[in-house]
Design an enzyme around this catalytic site. Sequence first.
Site, PDB file in Angstrom:
ATOM      1  N   GLU A 224      -3.274   7.452  -4.241  1.00  0.00           N
ATOM      2  CA  GLU A 224      -3.170   6.197  -3.488  1.00  0.00           C
ATOM      3  C   GLU A 224      -3.068   4.998  -4.431  1.00  0.00           C
ATOM      4  OE1 GLU A 224      -5.854   4.847   0.149  1.00  0.00           O
ATOM      5  OE2 GLU A 224      -6.678   4.059  -1.707  1.00  0.00           O
TER       6      GLU A 224
ATOM      7  N   TYR B 156       0.855  -1.199   0.000  1.00  0.00           N
ATOM      8  CA  TYR B 156       0.000   0.000   0.000  1.00  0.00           C
ATOM      9  C   TYR B 156       0.883   1.238   0.000  1.00  0.00           C
ATOM     10  CZ  TYR B 156      -3.070   3.698   1.675  1.00  0.00           C
ATOM     11  OH  TYR B 156      -3.756   4.879   1.789  1.00  0.00           O
TER      12      TYR B 156
END
Length: 381
Positions: A189, A101
């Site tokens: 993101e 992530y």
Amino acid sequence: MDLFEYQGKQYFSRFDIPVSAGGVALSVDEAVAAADKAGYPVVVKAQVQVGGRGKAGGIKLANDATEVRTHAGSILGMEIKGHVVERVWVEHASDIDEEYYASFTLDRAAKKHLLMLSAKGGVDIEEVAAKDPDAIVKLHVDPVEGLSLEAARRAAVDARIPDKALTGVASILVQLYRCFTEGDCDLAEINPLILKPTGEVHALDAKVSLDVNAEFRHPEWEDFKATEKLDARERLARDKGLQYIGLDGTVGIIANGAGLAMSTLDVVNQVGGSAANFLDIGGGANADLMAGALEVINSDANVRSIFINIFGGITRGEEVAKGIVEALGRVDLRAPIVIRLDGTNAEEGRQILANAGIPESRLVSKPTMLEAAEAAVVIAT
Ligand code: GDP
Ligand code: MN
């Protein structure tokens, strides 16, 4: 402005962040054409601006054209958390060894950019934050200094990204930071950021939110704006240059200043009502802007009363009053107005309203914000 995944990936490509080849499709036939071009196997992905598409059945692997037909057919039109799927993104499927992530946001309190990085990606980052907060590395980036490759690499080491992925992850972090800053994002993101068996690191998903205040230097954002999901009220408000957000309640709200508008929403809630919108007409609002704001509120069929809350500083009471009188002449308002007018030239404003001969059933004036909220809520319920 939130982007769809496929747009986020287009944006990433500009900043040399590796993504899979693919195409966007509005129909089953277009999905097959995109799949043929991307090369099988492919992944068919619902394009909606909510997470958890995988769990909802909005992401499917297809090995050939027949399977693309089946999956695109079931995903197009599907509803995910209240969002109807109008488009799918079809991309060449990736083999995955590991999922990470990475994101950049602005930490307003620290006045710095914030990198969040974790070796535990592919799942909700909120879940990781709750269960295993140490698995997320947070690094503040000074906007003047920027992010060096060395600092990115150190963050990756701290996040326990394995050695074989360090170089790939660090270079993507630097590119993602460029995308975030030069690309004027509020959020950039990647979840998951994957490590392939070949050793390459690659963005498998994209969540990008653009800072609309920077729109003037990005003519290329026009394409993104064209697909933006705005309701009719929000579109009208944008055309009129108003800061408007549609909500579900029955009290239409107009205030000058975002802070006052937020407080107005709170007070309406506090006295048992519900706001139909947020609308900030800004400092220095003139008659024309007020009339436009009333038109936008009036386009909302749920509105049963209109609460105008003005504390004039730069905004002048007589301009506000002129706008209301003008709007009343221009449009047939569906709901009565309750106004609290205070601050600069409030008395002149109240005088203009009184002289306009507006019946009490269409406009009432209250001396305080609380009393005005109560009156607006009584009318609306
Ligand atoms: P989200 O659930 O809405 O965040 O959608 P993502 O794009 O993040 O995909 C969810 C999950 O689907 C990923 O974490 C992967 O596990 C899986 N997935 C998506 N694309 C591929 C792919 O190309 N290959 C494989 N093997 N899995 C994929
Ligand atoms: Mn994802």
